[in-house]
Design an enzyme around this catalytic site. Structure first.
Site, short mmCIF file in Angstrom:
data_model
loop_
_atom_site.label_atom_id
_atom_site.label_comp_id
_atom_site.label_asym_id
_atom_site.label_seq_id
_atom_site.Cartn_x
_atom_site.Cartn_y
_atom_site.Cartn_z
N GLY A 27 1.22 0.10 15.86
CA GLY A 27 2.50 -0.05 16.52
C GLY A 27 2.60 0.93 17.67
N SER A 50 -0.81 0.66 9.73
CA SER A 50 -1.21 1.97 9.21
C SER A 50 -0.58 3.11 9.99
CB SER A 50 -2.74 2.09 9.20
OG SER A 50 -3.27 1.89 10.50
N GLU A 51 -0.47 3.00 11.33
CA GLU A 51 0.20 4.02 12.12
C GLU A 51 0.95 3.38 13.29
OE1 GLU A 51 -2.93 6.37 10.03
OE2 GLU A 51 -3.08 4.61 11.31
N THR A 52 2.07 3.99 13.63
CA THR A 52 2.82 3.63 14.83
C THR A 52 2.92 4.87 15.70
OG1 THR A 52 4.10 1.90 13.72
CG2 THR A 52 5.04 2.84 15.73
N HIS A 82 -6.76 5.46 16.64
CA HIS A 82 -6.60 4.07 17.08
C HIS A 82 -5.23 3.84 17.70
CE1 HIS A 82 -4.36 3.14 13.34
NE2 HIS A 82 -3.99 2.02 13.93
#
Length: 307
Positions: A27, A50-52, A82
């Site tokens: 995100g 998994s991550e923003t 990422h």
């Protein structure tokens, strides 16, 4: 209808790939100015990747061009490869960042980000910190759901260690690609190990890669950070390259390390890593797969006042 509710622009990009619905989804909130911590966490939870990454104008004492923060669905983390690649791929695509080098303030310090003419984003990472650890192979094998002999057989010259270029990970070499593919992790046992070793996750890898041009194939498990398995991991890729260099895995270290990941969760991707004069740089491409707006949730303070 949102009425007068505040909204923010949100994006989802697939990183470390040029194909949609592959690589690692991240995100991105291009302008998170004014959002409180609990709002950032709520947005990350709703994004459910998994991550923003949340981008801000830099308001710290550093001279960096921008500031970034990263949240998993459950907590803030200090660095995410990422999501950084995804954020700057979006900024470049949006015309906010030109080809060349810019600086980024993170919770671990200021990083250089370079966007190449072909859209590849390269991020510098922290100076490597590597420490060998005391960890029984049987315990690690049980946690990963692999054969202990396969772990020990791959570790004659590569000891079990925690390596970090911004996010510490346990490095776990194993013999064959089939060992990596058949891993059946016990997430609670992995979390117990990473808690004991002050690491964010375990990176299981083998030199027995799918593609002849690849250096290795890996999987990354980080349940303690709210990420059972991360499809393609930039920070762990930088950490494993530094680990391989530290323990002399190659007679001559390659100009570029190419790492495969994500194939066993149907999100294949490729991470490129370069070690230059002791500095670690991680690179990859990303493309936008989803864009829109999200209603900003009330802060906890607002909820208390309304109650």
């Amino acid at each position: 209808m949102n009425g007068d509710r505040e909204t923010v622009r949100v994006r989802q990009l697939d990183a470390f790939t040029t194909e949609p619905l592959a690589g690692n989804p991240a995100g991105v909130v291009p302008d998170a100015t004014g959002l409180a911590d609990d709002q950032l966490q709520a947005i990350a939870r709703e994004m459910a990747v998994s991550e923003t990454a949340f981008l801000f104008e830099n308001d710290t004492d550093s001279d960096a061009d921008r500031r970034i923060r990263y949240f998993t669905p459950t907590q803030e983390i200090d660095l995410c490869g990422h999501a950084t690649i995804a954020a700057f791929a979006h900024l470049h695509e949006d015309g906010a960042v030109e080809t060349g080098t810019t600086t980024l303030e993170t919770n671990v310090g200021t990083l250089e980000i370079t966007v190449s003419a072909d859209g590849t984003v390269w991020m510098s990472q922290e100076s490597p910190q590597i420490r060998e650890v005391e960890l029984e192979y049987d315990r690690l094998a049980d946690a990963l759901g692999v054969d202990a002999a396969a772990l020990e057989g791959a570790s004659a010259d590569l000891p079990l260690a925690v390596s970090s270029t911004g996010a510490p990970a346990v490095m776990a070499p194993i013999t064959y690609l089939s060992d990596v593919g058949s891993a059946d992790p016990d997430l609670s046992a992995i979390e117990a190990i990473t808690d004991d070793l002050d690491a964010i996750g375990i990176y299981l890898f083998t030199f027995d890669a799918l593609d002849a041009d690849s250096t290795l194939h890996g999987r990354f498990f980080a349940p303690g950070a709210g990420v059972p398995e991360d499809p393609v991991t930039g920070t762990a890729s930088g950490a494993v390259a530094a680990y391989l260099d530290r323990f002399g895995a190659f007679d001559e270290f390659p100009e570029e390390v190419r790492l495969e990941q994500g194939h066993y969760v149907d999100r294949p991707g490729i991470v490129r890593v370069r070690l230059e004069d002791g500095a670690v740089r991680v690179g990859g491409r990303a493309l936008t797969t989803l864009e829109g707006t999200m209603v900003v949730p009330d802060t906890e303070e607002d909820e208390i006042l309304e109650a």
